[in-house]
Design a protein around this motif. Structure first.
Motif, mmCIF file in Angstrom:
data_model
loop_
_atom_site.group_PDB
_atom_site.id
_atom_site.type_symbol
_atom_site.label_atom_id
_atom_site.label_comp_id
_atom_site.label_asym_id
_atom_site.label_seq_id
_atom_site.Cartn_x
_atom_site.Cartn_y
_atom_site.Cartn_z
ATOM 1 N N SER A 156 39.347 -79.177 117.516
ATOM 2 C CA SER A 156 38.525 -78.539 116.486
ATOM 3 C C SER A 156 38.135 -77.152 116.972
ATOM 4 O O SER A 156 37.717 -76.974 118.116
ATOM 5 C CB SER A 156 37.271 -79.372 116.223
ATOM 6 O OG SER A 156 36.389 -78.705 115.342
ATOM 7 N N ASP A 157 38.306 -76.147 116.093
ATOM 8 C CA ASP A 157 37.905 -74.799 116.499
ATOM 9 C C ASP A 157 36.426 -74.578 116.198
ATOM 10 O O ASP A 157 35.703 -75.493 115.782
ATOM 11 C CB ASP A 157 38.797 -73.741 115.836
ATOM 12 C CG ASP A 157 38.577 -73.627 114.326
ATOM 13 O OD1 ASP A 157 37.614 -74.235 113.798
ATOM 14 O OD2 ASP A 157 39.356 -72.922 113.666
ATOM 15 N N GLU A 158 35.955 -73.338 116.399
ATOM 16 C CA GLU A 158 34.533 -73.048 116.254
ATOM 17 C C GLU A 158 34.054 -73.160 114.812
ATOM 18 O O GLU A 158 32.848 -73.253 114.562
ATOM 19 C CB GLU A 158 34.226 -71.639 116.790
ATOM 20 C CG GLU A 158 34.829 -70.485 115.996
ATOM 21 C CD GLU A 158 36.300 -70.250 116.306
ATOM 22 O OE1 GLU A 158 36.906 -69.348 115.697
ATOM 23 O OE2 GLU A 158 36.852 -70.980 117.171
ATOM 24 N N THR A 159 34.969 -73.174 113.847
ATOM 25 C CA THR A 159 34.574 -73.298 112.437
ATOM 26 C C THR A 159 34.639 -74.736 111.934
ATOM 27 O O THR A 159 34.339 -74.994 110.772
ATOM 28 C CB THR A 159 35.472 -72.423 111.543
ATOM 29 O OG1 THR A 159 36.817 -72.951 111.542
ATOM 30 C CG2 THR A 159 35.493 -70.985 112.025
ATOM 31 N N ARG A 161 37.490 -76.465 111.921
ATOM 32 C CA ARG A 161 38.828 -76.688 111.388
ATOM 33 C C ARG A 161 39.748 -77.168 112.510
ATOM 34 O O ARG A 161 39.538 -76.827 113.678
ATOM 35 C CB ARG A 161 39.392 -75.407 110.775
ATOM 36 C CG ARG A 161 38.675 -74.940 109.519
ATOM 37 C CD ARG A 161 39.272 -73.626 109.023
ATOM 38 N NE ARG A 161 38.779 -73.245 107.716
ATOM 39 C CZ ARG A 161 37.698 -72.492 107.515
ATOM 40 N NH1 ARG A 161 37.010 -72.049 108.550
ATOM 41 N NH2 ARG A 161 37.321 -72.179 106.296
ATOM 42 N N THR A 163 42.932 -77.201 114.971
ATOM 43 C CA THR A 163 43.808 -76.178 115.545
ATOM 44 C C THR A 163 44.789 -76.857 116.484
ATOM 45 O O THR A 163 44.447 -77.840 117.150
ATOM 46 C CB THR A 163 42.984 -75.105 116.298
ATOM 47 O OG1 THR A 163 43.864 -74.134 116.845
ATOM 48 C CG2 THR A 163 42.159 -75.707 117.413
ATOM 49 N N LYS A 223 43.675 -73.249 108.873
ATOM 50 C CA LYS A 223 42.424 -72.543 108.612
ATOM 51 C C LYS A 223 42.084 -72.489 107.129
ATOM 52 O O LYS A 223 40.980 -72.053 106.759
ATOM 53 C CB LYS A 223 42.484 -71.130 109.189
ATOM 54 C CG LYS A 223 42.301 -71.076 110.705
ATOM 55 C CD LYS A 223 42.179 -69.647 111.196
ATOM 56 C CE LYS A 223 41.956 -69.613 112.708
ATOM 57 N NZ LYS A 223 40.663 -70.227 113.094
ATOM 58 N N VAL A 227 36.389 -75.972 104.544
ATOM 59 C CA VAL A 227 35.231 -76.488 105.276
ATOM 60 C C VAL A 227 33.931 -76.256 104.512
ATOM 61 O O VAL A 227 32.941 -76.958 104.743
ATOM 62 C CB VAL A 227 35.126 -75.875 106.687
ATOM 63 C CG1 VAL A 227 36.282 -76.294 107.545
ATOM 64 C CG2 VAL A 227 35.025 -74.363 106.622
ATOM 65 N N GLU A 238 30.411 -79.351 102.389
ATOM 66 C CA GLU A 238 30.926 -78.990 103.709
ATOM 67 C C GLU A 238 31.847 -80.090 104.237
ATOM 68 O O GLU A 238 31.473 -81.270 104.285
ATOM 69 C CB GLU A 238 29.789 -78.757 104.699
ATOM 70 C CG GLU A 238 30.287 -78.319 106.073
ATOM 71 C CD GLU A 238 29.181 -77.960 107.039
ATOM 72 O OE1 GLU A 238 29.442 -77.936 108.254
ATOM 73 O OE2 GLU A 238 28.045 -77.703 106.571
ATOM 74 N N SER A 240 33.549 -79.594 107.378
ATOM 75 C CA SER A 240 33.898 -79.248 108.755
ATOM 76 C C SER A 240 34.003 -80.513 109.598
ATOM 77 O O SER A 240 33.376 -81.540 109.309
ATOM 78 C CB SER A 240 32.840 -78.314 109.341
ATOM 79 O OG SER A 240 31.568 -78.955 109.371
#
Length: 489
Positions: A156-159, A161, A163, A223, A227, A238, A240
């Motif tokens: 999971s990336d910083e948003t 989502r 990756t 991406k 989210v 949301e 996320s």
């Protein structure tokens, strides 16, 4: 050293703990305190296979862009002596990936395997020997038995989502055969082994970076996961990820927040998501489990926004109905209304007094709502004169369905119970108005609710994703959507 006090009954124990151990325990806290997801998504092996087909087509196109560098060198060839050579203009004329597989590695990622791939190349050659003799021609190179193995990690990336990235890629060119054409091609055949080795090495150096690029190229598509998806002027939802994906032998499972918020104001509801697990179904590519928490958070948001209220006037009642919203109709049951407000039209305000509660039971969705009904007489100067206020407890059954990449629905009225909260026209029997309000709810309120539900609410989706062969089941405390997917564009 850090000291930790452990208290047990009347005994006090001092435990020494190194800073490293303490930091390790602190690092675990975010996972221990992680929010339960409101939505779970399961990508099955069938879905992964569909993704592989798209990915392999992309990888094949990427590999065709390989630029094999010009090669040159000097080799000693008996009995001629030193021969200077160069290979230039090397291009790929054919490439195939007939056998590929993706295998899930629990708690790790995905293992990519490509076997028996082949590449056909064409280029030009030049030689110079005995200091003054030059010659040139063309060549064809056939590479067979090409294998590639790679591991793909999913995080999971910083948003919030997903990756993906490539780790530990290995490429191996099994065999290659080169054929020279024109000129003194017989001379090249004397040291073709050297050239064969040089070309194989050049190819192997380029394959893994291109594989890694192809995998990384997936991230812009990932991406596009919605989210934070806008629903309407009141709400957004949301999706996320609350944790990194869980990978098993048969699926990749994603835990999403799945919570509605008022636009621009993220206020948590007075309830939390409870744990739930998806059943071990694998017939579809994708399964989406939406808990009652998600739908109830929507009710919380719309109630906070004041969107769950409606003014009802007589023009919303079918012309054929003998019941009209006027003081004559209501005066038949409450004489004080006809006496004090003769021959006036009326208006009703129906609204919730707290967020509705949605219950998921096997094959059944029920919504319980607490509300109020305020009746007004409309004076000739349009002033509203309050007549009475009723408390109302209502229950509706809901039918849910998927349309496009949205969840939609429709409700039917089950029952209502009303009690008198305030009267400005004296006491009266509320039960005498039951039929009137049942009719008003059925012909004026329920159609408005269904018109909004028909528009739907966005489901988690990526890019230009279409859902096909979709089925929806209502289970205990959540609903399950099983579907296949298609990507367009």
């Amino acid at each position: 050293m850090l000291r930790v006090l452990l208290v047990a009954r009347e005994n006090v124990t001092v435990v020494k703990m190194s800073p490293c151990c303490c930091l390790a325990l602190l690092a675990l806290l975010p996972f221990a305190l992680a929010t339960n997801p409101g939505v779970k998504v399961k990508l099955t092996e069938k879905g992964i296979e569909y993704g592989k087909q798209i990915g392999m087509a992309s990888l094949q196109q990427k590999l065709k862009t390989m630029k094999v560098p010009d090669l040159s060198g000097t080799e000693r060839v008996a009995p001629i002596g030193k021969v200077k050579y160069s290979l230039t203009g090397i291009t790929i004329v054919n490439l195939g990936l007939p056998y590929s597989a993706l295998a899930l590695v629990p708690d790790t990622g995905i293992r990519l395997s490509i076997t028996n791939a082949f590449i056909s190349l064409h280029g030009n050659w030049k030689i110079r020997y005995l200091s003054f003799i030059k010659d040139s021609g063309s060549f064809d190179l056939e590479v067979n038995g090409l294998t590639v193995t790679d591991s793909i990690t999913i995080k999971s990336d910083e948003t919030g989502r997903p990756t993906v990235s490539s780790v530990n890629c290995v490429a191996n060119v099994g065999s290659a055969s080169i054929k020279f054409h024109g000129g003194a091609s017989w001379l090249y055949n004397l040291f073709s082994a050297y050239i064969d080795k040089a070309l194989r090495s050049a190819l192997q150096k380029q394959i893994c970076p291109l594989v890694a690029d192809t995998i990384t190229d997936m991230n812009p598509h990932l991406k596009t996961l919605n989210v934070l998806a806008k629903v309407d002027k009141y709400a957004e939802v949301e999706y996320s990820m609350v944790t990194s994906p869980t990978i098993s032998n048969t699926s990749i499972d994603f835990s999403l927040k799945g919570e509605f918020y008022n636009i621009g104001k993220h206020q948590e509801p007075p309830f939390s998501p409870t744990p739930f697990s998806l059943p071990p179904q694998v017939n579809n590519m994708l399964y989406i489990g939406m808990s009652a928490f998600t739908t109830n958070s929507a009710g919380f948001v719309y109630n906070n926004a004041g969107a769950l209220s409606l003014y009802i006037t007589d023009d919303m009642i079918p012309p054929s109905s003998p019941i009209r919203l006027n003081t004559r109709t209501f005066g038949a049951f409450i004489p004080e209304i006809a006496k004090r407000f003769p021959s006036m039209m009326m208006k009703l305000l129906v609204k919730t007094v707290k967020e509705p509660t949605i219950f998921f039971e096997p094959n059944n969705v029920t919504v319980q709502a607490s509300g109020s009904v305020t009746a007004y007489a409309i004076q000739p100067n349009t002033t509203l004169s309050p007549l009475f206020v009723l408390n109302m407890e209502g229950s509706v059954s809901a039918r849910l369905y998927v349309t496009g990449v949205k969840l939609a629905g429709a409700v039917t009225l089950n029952k209502i119970e009303m009690t008198l909260e305030t009267s400005y026209v004296g006491q009266f029997q509320v039960r005498s108005l039951d039929n009137i309000f049942l009719m008003v709810l059925k012909v004026a309120v329920i159609p408005k609710v269904n018109a909004r539900l028909e528009k739907g609410f966005p489901l988690p989706s990526i890019g230009k994703m279409n859902l096909v062969n979709t089925q929806l089941q209502v289970l205990k405390d959540y609903m399950l959507i099983g579907t296949d997917v298609q990507f367009t564009g």
